[in-house]
Design an enzyme around this catalytic site. Structure first.
Site, PDB file in Angstrom:
ATOM      1  N   GLY A 155      -3.454  -8.233  -6.503  1.00  0.00           N
ATOM      2  CA  GLY A 155      -2.409  -8.040  -7.508  1.00  0.00           C
ATOM      3  C   GLY A 155      -2.949  -7.431  -8.794  1.00  0.00           C
ATOM      4  O   GLY A 155      -2.323  -7.549  -9.847  1.00  0.00           O
ATOM      5  N   LYS A 156      -4.094  -6.750  -8.705  1.00  0.00           N
ATOM      6  CA  LYS A 156      -4.686  -6.125  -9.895  1.00  0.00           C
ATOM      7  C   LYS A 156      -3.779  -5.042 -10.453  1.00  0.00           C
ATOM      8  O   LYS A 156      -3.527  -4.975 -11.653  1.00  0.00           O
ATOM      9  CB  LYS A 156      -6.067  -5.524  -9.553  1.00  0.00           C
ATOM     10  CG  LYS A 156      -7.068  -6.527  -9.022  1.00  0.00           C
ATOM     11  CD  LYS A 156      -8.414  -5.910  -8.768  1.00  0.00           C
ATOM     12  CE  LYS A 156      -8.384  -4.762  -7.763  1.00  0.00           C
ATOM     13  NZ  LYS A 156      -7.922  -5.190  -6.412  1.00  0.00           N
ATOM     14  N   ASP A 165      -6.415   2.433 -13.679  1.00  0.00           N
ATOM     15  CA  ASP A 165      -6.372   1.670 -12.423  1.00  0.00           C
ATOM     16  C   ASP A 165      -7.552   2.104 -11.552  1.00  0.00           C
ATOM     17  O   ASP A 165      -8.010   3.249 -11.631  1.00  0.00           O
ATOM     18  CB  ASP A 165      -5.036   1.945 -11.701  1.00  0.00           C
ATOM     19  CG  ASP A 165      -4.755   0.930 -10.599  1.00  0.00           C
ATOM     20  OD1 ASP A 165      -5.136  -0.241 -10.752  1.00  0.00           O
ATOM     21  OD2 ASP A 165      -4.157   1.322  -9.575  1.00  0.00           O
ATOM     22  N   GLU A 166      -8.044   1.203 -10.716  1.00  0.00           N
ATOM     23  CA  GLU A 166      -9.133   1.523  -9.766  1.00  0.00           C
ATOM     24  C   GLU A 166     -10.331   2.155 -10.468  1.00  0.00           C
ATOM     25  O   GLU A 166     -10.915   3.133  -9.977  1.00  0.00           O
ATOM     26  CB  GLU A 166      -8.624   2.483  -8.673  1.00  0.00           C
ATOM     27  CG  GLU A 166      -7.464   1.938  -7.863  1.00  0.00           C
ATOM     28  CD  GLU A 166      -7.886   1.210  -6.592  1.00  0.00           C
ATOM     29  OE1 GLU A 166      -8.982   0.613  -6.563  1.00  0.00           O
ATOM     30  OE2 GLU A 166      -7.089   1.246  -5.645  1.00  0.00           O
ATOM     31  N   CYS A 226     -11.405 -14.918   2.433  1.00  0.00           N
ATOM     32  CA  CYS A 226     -12.124 -15.918   1.628  1.00  0.00           C
ATOM     33  C   CYS A 226     -13.616 -15.819   1.940  1.00  0.00           C
ATOM     34  O   CYS A 226     -14.031 -15.105   2.852  1.00  0.00           O
ATOM     35  CB  CYS A 226     -11.611 -17.323   1.923  1.00  0.00           C
ATOM     36  SG  CYS A 226     -12.083 -17.916   3.553  1.00  0.00           S
ATOM     37  N   CYS A 228     -14.527 -16.624   5.670  1.00  0.00           N
ATOM     38  CA  CYS A 228     -14.023 -15.701   6.704  1.00  0.00           C
ATOM     39  C   CYS A 228     -14.557 -14.282   6.515  1.00  0.00           C
ATOM     40  O   CYS A 228     -14.363 -13.422   7.381  1.00  0.00           O
ATOM     41  CB  CYS A 228     -12.495 -15.682   6.691  1.00  0.00           C
ATOM     42  SG  CYS A 228     -11.739 -17.262   7.115  1.00  0.00           S
TER      43      CYS A 228
HETATM   44  P1  ADP Z   1      -4.536  -4.722  -5.784  1.00  0.00           P
HETATM   45  O1  ADP Z   1      -4.311  -3.700  -6.847  1.00  0.00           O
HETATM   46  O2  ADP Z   1      -5.326  -5.925  -6.276  1.00  0.00           O
HETATM   47  O3  ADP Z   1      -5.140  -4.156  -4.525  1.00  0.00           O
HETATM   48  P2  ADP Z   1      -1.639  -4.751  -5.647  1.00  0.00           P
HETATM   49  O4  ADP Z   1      -1.217  -5.144  -7.036  1.00  0.00           O
HETATM   50  O5  ADP Z   1      -1.547  -3.300  -5.304  1.00  0.00           O
HETATM   51  O6  ADP Z   1      -3.111  -5.328  -5.374  1.00  0.00           O
HETATM   52  O7  ADP Z   1      -0.773  -5.512  -4.574  1.00  0.00           O
HETATM   53  C1  ADP Z   1      -0.599  -6.905  -4.580  1.00  0.00           C
HETATM   54  C2  ADP Z   1       0.476  -7.210  -3.534  1.00  0.00           C
HETATM   55  O8  ADP Z   1      -0.054  -6.975  -2.236  1.00  0.00           O
HETATM   56  C3  ADP Z   1       0.931  -8.649  -3.478  1.00  0.00           C
HETATM   57  O9  ADP Z   1       1.897  -8.964  -4.448  1.00  0.00           O
HETATM   58  C4  ADP Z   1       1.507  -8.729  -2.080  1.00  0.00           C
HETATM   59  O10 ADP Z   1       2.859  -8.280  -2.070  1.00  0.00           O
HETATM   60  C5  ADP Z   1       0.712  -7.707  -1.297  1.00  0.00           C
HETATM   61  N1  ADP Z   1      -0.250  -8.272  -0.328  1.00  0.00           N
HETATM   62  C6  ADP Z   1      -0.564  -7.713   0.865  1.00  0.00           C
HETATM   63  N2  ADP Z   1      -1.516  -8.422   1.492  1.00  0.00           N
HETATM   64  C7  ADP Z   1      -1.850  -9.465   0.697  1.00  0.00           C
HETATM   65  C8  ADP Z   1      -2.803 -10.555   0.785  1.00  0.00           C
HETATM   66  N3  ADP Z   1      -3.608 -10.712   1.851  1.00  0.00           N
HETATM   67  N4  ADP Z   1      -2.882 -11.422  -0.249  1.00  0.00           N
HETATM   68  C9  ADP Z   1      -2.063 -11.264  -1.323  1.00  0.00           C
HETATM   69  N5  ADP Z   1      -1.152 -10.275  -1.460  1.00  0.00           N
HETATM   70  C10 ADP Z   1      -1.042  -9.367  -0.472  1.00  0.00           C
HETATM   71 MG    MG Z   2      -4.814  -1.705  -6.971  1.00  0.00          MG
HETATM   72 ZN    ZN Z   3     -10.445 -17.546   5.136  1.00  0.00          ZN
END
Ligand code: ADP
Ligand code: MG
Ligand code: ZN
Length: 201
Positions: free
Chosen positions: A20-21, A88-89, A183, A186
């Site tokens: 969720g970043k 971002d990223e 985690c 895993c």
């Molecule tokens: P990040 O930028 O950290 O990669 P995003 O903000 O793009 O993450 O996306 C977060 C969203 O991804 C969550 O709100 C959820 O809807 C979705 N999601 C998909 N897989 C997972 C997971 N394994 N754990 C948590 N959220 C997940």
């Molecule tokens: Mg992202």
């Molecule tokens: Zn796990």
């Protein structure tokens, strides 16, 4: 420079993939837009997973962004009225982004960035430790482990259905690999060098 240098600061949003970043970055950007701040959002050009000129989360929330290849390009898109720069990223940019960030902060710009803290091996992602150390504020988010449902702090790379190897390249753009949130227990990496450590009891 009309702006007070005191407005500047670094906020880092970090954690594994799917934590969720990007959502959190977009949430902060939206709040600052309500506050009528002048904001420019950037992302590395190589990350074209969902859209060009847009930052998009896995949940499809989005905002307009400027795609950059080199960190110094940021200077051609900001001016003396810029209050906030969001990136971002950030881990996909080169390390000289640290100097660009520091320069902006010293000129009163609030810099909000999101990026992976660790790579697929669970090792610190290139310059991210330096950025985390320099930040005024750090938020470390976790995802949900796809194997067991526990909080996921690591990004698992799967290549041909199997966990990746420790000596594989860190960035494999366009390769036929996939990523999962996992985690600590895993998370698997083949051939990770280990010290022979034993418990004394
Ligand atoms: P990040 O930028 O950290 O990669 P995003 O903000 O793009 O993450 O996306 C977060 C969203 O991804 C969550 O709100 C959820 O809807 C979705 N999601 C998909 N897989 C997972 C997971 N394994 N754990 C948590 N959220 C997940
Ligand atoms: Mg992202
Ligand atoms: Zn796990």
């Amino acid at each position: 420079m009309a702006k007070s240098y005191k407005n500047g600061g670094i906020e880092v949003i970090t954690g594994p993939m799917f934590a969720g970043k990007t959502e959190e970055l977009l949430r902060r950007v939206r709040r600052l837009q309500f506050a009528k701040k002048n904001i420019v959002v950037f992302k590395p050009a190589l990350d074209d997973r969902y859209a060009l000129n847009e930052v998009v989360s896995h949940d499809k929330s989005r905002t307009k962004s400027v795609n950059i290849v080199s960190p110094s390009e940021i200077f051609t898109h900001i001016d003396e009225h810029t209050d906030v720069v969001a990136i971002d990223e950030i881990q996909f940019l080169t390390e000289d982004v640290l100097e660009v960030v520091e320069f902006m902060v010293n000129h009163g710009i609030l810099v909000i960035v999101s990026g992976l803290d660790t790579d697929f091996r669970g090792e610190p992602f290139t310059f991210m430790p330096k950025l985390l150390a320099k930040a005024e504020n750090v938020l470390k988010l976790s995802a949900v482990c796809v194997k067991c449902g526990a909080p996921a702090t690591k990004t698992q790379r799967i290549v041909d259905g199997k966990p990746a190897k420790y000596h594989d390249p860190i960035v494999l753009i366009g390769a036929s690999e996939s990523y999962e949130a996992r985690c600590r227990s895993c998370h698997k990496v083949y051939y990770k060098p280990k010290l022979k450590l034993e418990l004394p009891w």
